[in-house]
Motif scaffolding. Structure first.
Motif, short mmCIF file in Angstrom:
data_model
loop_
_atom_site.label_atom_id
_atom_site.label_comp_id
_atom_site.label_asym_id
_atom_site.label_seq_id
_atom_site.Cartn_x
_atom_site.Cartn_y
_atom_site.Cartn_z
N GLU A 159 5.29 8.39 -10.83
CA GLU A 159 4.88 9.11 -12.03
C GLU A 159 3.44 9.59 -11.93
OE1 GLU A 159 5.46 6.59 -15.35
OE2 GLU A 159 7.60 6.25 -14.97
N LEU A 160 2.54 8.74 -11.38
CA LEU A 160 1.13 9.09 -11.32
C LEU A 160 0.84 10.10 -10.21
CD1 LEU A 160 -0.43 5.54 -11.81
CD2 LEU A 160 -0.11 7.32 -13.52
N CYS A 161 1.57 9.98 -9.08
CA CYS A 161 1.37 10.88 -7.93
C CYS A 161 2.72 11.47 -7.54
CB CYS A 161 0.75 10.13 -6.76
SG CYS A 161 -0.75 9.22 -7.14
N PRO A 162 3.24 12.40 -8.31
CA PRO A 162 4.61 12.88 -8.10
C PRO A 162 4.83 13.63 -6.79
CG PRO A 162 3.48 14.23 -9.73
CD PRO A 162 2.59 13.06 -9.45
N ASN A 163 3.78 14.15 -6.17
CA ASN A 163 3.92 14.94 -4.94
C ASN A 163 3.49 14.18 -3.69
OD1 ASN A 163 4.79 17.48 -6.20
ND2 ASN A 163 2.74 17.48 -7.10
N LEU A 164 3.31 12.86 -3.80
CA LEU A 164 2.84 12.05 -2.68
C LEU A 164 3.85 12.06 -1.54
CD1 LEU A 164 0.39 10.20 -2.01
CD2 LEU A 164 1.81 8.28 -2.72
N GLU A 165 3.33 12.30 -0.30
CA GLU A 165 4.18 12.33 0.89
C GLU A 165 3.81 11.27 1.92
OE1 GLU A 165 3.87 16.26 2.45
OE2 GLU A 165 4.98 17.20 0.80
N HIS A 166 2.54 10.87 1.96
CA HIS A 166 2.07 9.96 3.01
C HIS A 166 1.27 8.84 2.34
CE1 HIS A 166 0.24 9.65 7.34
NE2 HIS A 166 0.59 8.47 6.85
N LEU A 167 1.68 7.59 2.59
CA LEU A 167 1.05 6.43 1.96
C LEU A 167 0.62 5.44 3.05
CD1 LEU A 167 0.35 4.91 -0.69
CD2 LEU A 167 2.65 3.91 -0.58
#
Length: 359
Positions: free
Chosen positions: A280-288
């Protein structure tokens, strides 16, 4: 097509066309971001070897010198005060416009008290000449009674990357940032523990990459005072001297997470609860990049997960993380099947056994 290496059309070095020479030089030296110029790496480090290779380009003949000179001056690292003075003299006295070739400058030297006036004068003259400088890293330091001050940077219209070292005063940082914020695309900040007496509200319309240390003051600053509409990469680093602090970055994610594609969090326990609700906070996150002790993060757009390893215990945790991700469960059902999970080592803290286990 001429074969410059074999056959009847073999060319002597002096007759190799400039375009081919440039292509050869590009592949002969590793990219700058892969090399560590610190003194601790020793005289045979990859960076030192790459520097010697670049110097050899310009020593063959005139044609090689013309093509190799931009490679030698494009990325400059100054590790001693004498090198700062030598660069100033070279740029001023050379018949060629060498200053126009300098795109990146990294200053990381210890400045004795007696040399500070000379250092300040030399740095100012360098900046007055290097108008095309796009990347600047400042990590020069002196004794604590008289810290090094930043030189004025408002004349650098091409500057897009700025990295501040630990020794820079917060007041100096926030005096300079408003002058650069409109064009910066990458920014690295030192640990900021106290922010009293500085102007905090700054807009960074072009910033794409931000690297900071985890402190409460910094977390509050990012969440409440900075505007970064295009931030795509956030790297949060940790120091053990900050172990008693518990900065809350969930407010940072809420303020700037909508555009984040890459997030790196420090390998410690305090931050684990803050990774909840990343979808919800980072909807476009791809790399963690996280601690393997972290619970499995459910996110529909994650493509890569890197697990930072320090101890043998973390190695076992990382393997367990991988096994958990391979099973379909409520915790993993929102994660794409093709997510890549890699285990990486924090080199400075890793043990020899950990290296052997991973390799």
């Amino acid at each position: 097509m001429l074969n410059v290496a074999t056959g009847a059309n073999k060319l002597p070095p002096k007759d190799i066309p400039p375009g081919i020479l440039k292509a050869i030089f590009l592949y002969a030296v590793a990219p700058d971001f892969l090399l560590d110029p610190s003194l601790g790496s020793g005289p045979e480090s990859p960076w030192c070897q790459a520097l010697r290779m670049s110097k050899s380009f310009v020593a063959v003949n005139k044609s090689w010198n013309a093509v190799g000179t931009p490679f030698l001056y494009e990325h400059i690292v100054l590790r001693r005060v004498g090198q700062v003075v030598a660069l100033r003299r070279t740029l001023h006295e050379s018949a060629k416009n060498l200053a126009a070739l300098v795109k990146s400058l990294d200053v990381r030297c210890y400045v004795l008290e007696d040399y500070k006036p000379l250092f300040d004068k030399s740095m100012l003259m360098i900046f007055q000449q290097c108008n095309d400088l796009s990347s600047f890293t400042f990590n020069a330091f002196s004794n604590f009674r008289s810290p090094i001050r930043l030189v004025p940077l408002d004349t650098l219209q091409q500057l897009t990357h700025f990295s501040y070292g630990d020794t820079v005063r917060p007041t100096d940082i926030f005096d300079q940032l408003p002058l650069l914020s409109g064009r910066l695309t990458s920014l690295v900040l030192p640990p900021l523990l106290e922010l009293n007496g500085v102007s905090l509200d700054i807009s960074f319309p072009s910033l794409r990459r931000l690297e900071v240390y985890a402190t409460p003051s910094l977390a509050m600053l990012l969440a409440k005072n900075w505007i970064m509409p295009g931030l795509e990469e956030l790297i949060v680093r940790y120091r053990y001297s900050f172990a008693s602090m518990d900065p809350d970055f969930t407010h940072v994610f809420r303020a700037h997470g909508h555009s984040l594609k890459y997030l790196q969090f420090p390998p410690e326990q305090w931050q684990l609860y803050q990774l909840q609700n990343l979808d919800e906070l980072c909807p476009n996150l791809e790399h963690l990049v996280v601690n393997p002790l972290c619970k499995i993060v459910s996110h529909p757009k994650i493509k890569w997960i890197d697990l930072c390893l320090i101890t043998e215990q973390m190695m076992n945790q990382g393997r367990g993380y991988r096994r958990g991700m391979s099973r379909r469960s409520p915790a993993t059902q929102a994660i794409p099947w093709m997510v890549v999970i890699r285990m990486t080592i924090i080199v400075a803290l890793a043990t020899k056994k950990l290296w052997n286990d991973l390799v």
